[in-house]
Motif scaffolding. Structure first.
Motif, PDB file in Angstrom:
ATOM      1  N   VAL A 183       0.856  -1.179   0.000  1.00  0.00           N
ATOM      2  CA  VAL A 183       0.000   0.000   0.000  1.00  0.00           C
ATOM      3  C   VAL A 183       0.891   1.228   0.000  1.00  0.00           C
ATOM      4  O   VAL A 183       1.731   1.398   0.878  1.00  0.00           O
ATOM      5  CB  VAL A 183      -0.925   0.018   1.237  1.00  0.00           C
ATOM      6  CG1 VAL A 183      -1.773   1.273   1.250  1.00  0.00           C
ATOM      7  CG2 VAL A 183      -1.782  -1.238   1.273  1.00  0.00           C
ATOM      8  N   GLY A 184       0.707   2.066  -0.983  1.00  0.00           N
ATOM      9  CA  GLY A 184       1.435   3.335  -1.055  1.00  0.00           C
ATOM     10  C   GLY A 184       0.426   4.476  -1.035  1.00  0.00           C
ATOM     11  O   GLY A 184       0.022   4.957  -2.086  1.00  0.00           O
ATOM     12  N   GLN A 185       0.017   4.874   0.143  1.00  0.00           N
ATOM     13  CA  GLN A 185      -1.013   5.903   0.293  1.00  0.00           C
ATOM     14  C   GLN A 185      -0.415   7.274  -0.017  1.00  0.00           C
ATOM     15  O   GLN A 185       0.458   7.741   0.690  1.00  0.00           O
ATOM     16  CB  GLN A 185      -1.574   5.872   1.718  1.00  0.00           C
ATOM     17  CG  GLN A 185      -2.648   6.889   1.984  1.00  0.00           C
ATOM     18  CD  GLN A 185      -3.902   6.623   1.155  1.00  0.00           C
ATOM     19  OE1 GLN A 185      -4.217   5.494   0.828  1.00  0.00           O
ATOM     20  NE2 GLN A 185      -4.601   7.673   0.807  1.00  0.00           N
ATOM     21  N   ILE A 217      -4.228  17.397   3.022  1.00  0.00           N
ATOM     22  CA  ILE A 217      -2.905  17.843   2.563  1.00  0.00           C
ATOM     23  C   ILE A 217      -2.738  17.478   1.089  1.00  0.00           C
ATOM     24  O   ILE A 217      -3.488  16.667   0.555  1.00  0.00           O
ATOM     25  CB  ILE A 217      -1.752  17.231   3.405  1.00  0.00           C
ATOM     26  CG1 ILE A 217      -1.741  15.704   3.285  1.00  0.00           C
ATOM     27  CG2 ILE A 217      -1.838  17.663   4.854  1.00  0.00           C
ATOM     28  CD1 ILE A 217      -0.553  15.056   3.947  1.00  0.00           C
ATOM     29  N   ALA A 218      -1.735  18.074   0.480  1.00  0.00           N
ATOM     30  CA  ALA A 218      -1.459  17.797  -0.935  1.00  0.00           C
ATOM     31  C   ALA A 218      -0.970  16.358  -1.104  1.00  0.00           C
ATOM     32  O   ALA A 218      -0.432  15.758  -0.171  1.00  0.00           O
ATOM     33  CB  ALA A 218      -0.412  18.773  -1.463  1.00  0.00           C
ATOM     34  N   ALA A 219      -1.151  15.814  -2.290  1.00  0.00           N
ATOM     35  CA  ALA A 219      -0.714  14.441  -2.585  1.00  0.00           C
ATOM     36  C   ALA A 219       0.791  14.319  -2.417  1.00  0.00           C
ATOM     37  O   ALA A 219       1.551  15.209  -2.796  1.00  0.00           O
ATOM     38  CB  ALA A 219      -1.123  14.062  -4.001  1.00  0.00           C
ATOM     39  N   LEU A 220       1.210  13.229  -1.852  1.00  0.00           N
ATOM     40  CA  LEU A 220       2.633  12.964  -1.628  1.00  0.00           C
ATOM     41  C   LEU A 220       3.166  12.102  -2.764  1.00  0.00           C
ATOM     42  O   LEU A 220       2.560  11.075  -3.105  1.00  0.00           O
ATOM     43  CB  LEU A 220       2.835  12.248  -0.295  1.00  0.00           C
ATOM     44  CG  LEU A 220       2.326  12.984   0.947  1.00  0.00           C
ATOM     45  CD1 LEU A 220       2.439  12.081   2.152  1.00  0.00           C
ATOM     46  CD2 LEU A 220       3.111  14.261   1.158  1.00  0.00           C
ATOM     47  N   ASN A 278       5.722   6.029  -5.418  1.00  0.00           N
ATOM     48  CA  ASN A 278       6.993   5.583  -6.009  1.00  0.00           C
ATOM     49  C   ASN A 278       7.583   4.420  -5.213  1.00  0.00           C
ATOM     50  O   ASN A 278       8.075   3.440  -5.787  1.00  0.00           O
ATOM     51  CB  ASN A 278       8.002   6.730  -6.060  1.00  0.00           C
ATOM     52  CG  ASN A 278       7.569   7.845  -6.985  1.00  0.00           C
ATOM     53  OD1 ASN A 278       6.792   7.628  -7.905  1.00  0.00           O
ATOM     54  ND2 ASN A 278       8.058   9.046  -6.740  1.00  0.00           N
ATOM     55  N   ASP A 279       7.546   4.537  -3.890  1.00  0.00           N
ATOM     56  CA  ASP A 279       8.084   3.466  -3.040  1.00  0.00           C
ATOM     57  C   ASP A 279       7.298   2.173  -3.229  1.00  0.00           C
ATOM     58  O   ASP A 279       7.883   1.081  -3.303  1.00  0.00           O
ATOM     59  CB  ASP A 279       8.047   3.884  -1.568  1.00  0.00           C
ATOM     60  CG  ASP A 279       8.995   5.034  -1.264  1.00  0.00           C
ATOM     61  OD1 ASP A 279       9.903   5.303  -2.080  1.00  0.00           O
ATOM     62  OD2 ASP A 279       8.816   5.678  -0.200  1.00  0.00           O
ATOM     63  N   ALA A 280       5.981   2.270  -3.315  1.00  0.00           N
ATOM     64  CA  ALA A 280       5.148   1.076  -3.509  1.00  0.00           C
ATOM     65  C   ALA A 280       5.442   0.434  -4.854  1.00  0.00           C
ATOM     66  O   ALA A 280       5.527  -0.792  -4.962  1.00  0.00           O
ATOM     67  CB  ALA A 280       3.672   1.455  -3.397  1.00  0.00           C
ATOM     68  N   LYS A 310       8.030  -4.091  -7.715  1.00  0.00           N
ATOM     69  CA  LYS A 310       8.974  -4.601  -8.714  1.00  0.00           C
ATOM     70  C   LYS A 310       9.990  -5.529  -8.072  1.00  0.00           C
ATOM     71  O   LYS A 310      10.282  -6.608  -8.581  1.00  0.00           O
ATOM     72  CB  LYS A 310       9.685  -3.455  -9.426  1.00  0.00           C
ATOM     73  CG  LYS A 310      10.635  -3.966 -10.513  1.00  0.00           C
ATOM     74  CD  LYS A 310      11.432  -2.843 -11.128  1.00  0.00           C
ATOM     75  CE  LYS A 310      12.402  -3.303 -12.189  1.00  0.00           C
ATOM     76  NZ  LYS A 310      13.045  -4.569 -11.998  1.00  0.00           N
ATOM     77  N   MET A 311      10.526  -5.114  -6.926  1.00  0.00           N
ATOM     78  CA  MET A 311      11.523  -5.931  -6.246  1.00  0.00           C
ATOM     79  C   MET A 311      10.931  -7.284  -5.833  1.00  0.00           C
ATOM     80  O   MET A 311      11.540  -8.339  -6.047  1.00  0.00           O
ATOM     81  CB  MET A 311      12.072  -5.218  -5.011  1.00  0.00           C
ATOM     82  CG  MET A 311      13.140  -6.016  -4.295  1.00  0.00           C
ATOM     83  SD  MET A 311      13.677  -5.280  -2.761  1.00  0.00           S
ATOM     84  CE  MET A 311      12.262  -5.563  -1.740  1.00  0.00           C
TER      85      MET A 311
END
Length: 84
Positions: free
Chosen positions: A47-49, A55-58, A63-65, A70-71
């Motif tokens: 999950v990459g919330q 607040i503005a989108a992070l 990107n981390d998710a 992929k890994m």
């Protein structure tokens, strides 16, 4: 043969039989575990919330998710990206 010698022989046979049975169970368990390990496939939920209400989108969580998916896919996991 006396009673003591008979008891020692019986004890030796029982110990040997117990050891042999334990070895058979151990070998069977390791073979079963190896067979099960081949059938298993890893599944990952990532999950990459990035969007929050106040607040503005992070940019980094998405990107981390994606990088983590992929890994894990490269390692053999069944990882999928889902976007709302």
């Amino acid at each position: 043969m006396t009673f003591v010698e008979t008891s020692k022989l019986r004890l030796f046979r029982r110990a040997w039989l117990t050891l042999f049975a334990a070895m058979l169970v151990s070998v069977a368990a390791s073979m079963l575990q190896a067979a099960e390990a081949k059938d298993l496939k890893g599944v990952a939920l990532i999950v990459g919330q990035s969007r929050y209400e106040h607040i503005a989108a992070l940019p980094n969580p998405a990107n981390d998710a994606r990088d983590m998916a992929k890994m894990l896919t490269d390692l053999g996991f069944d990882a999928r990206n889902v976007r709302p």
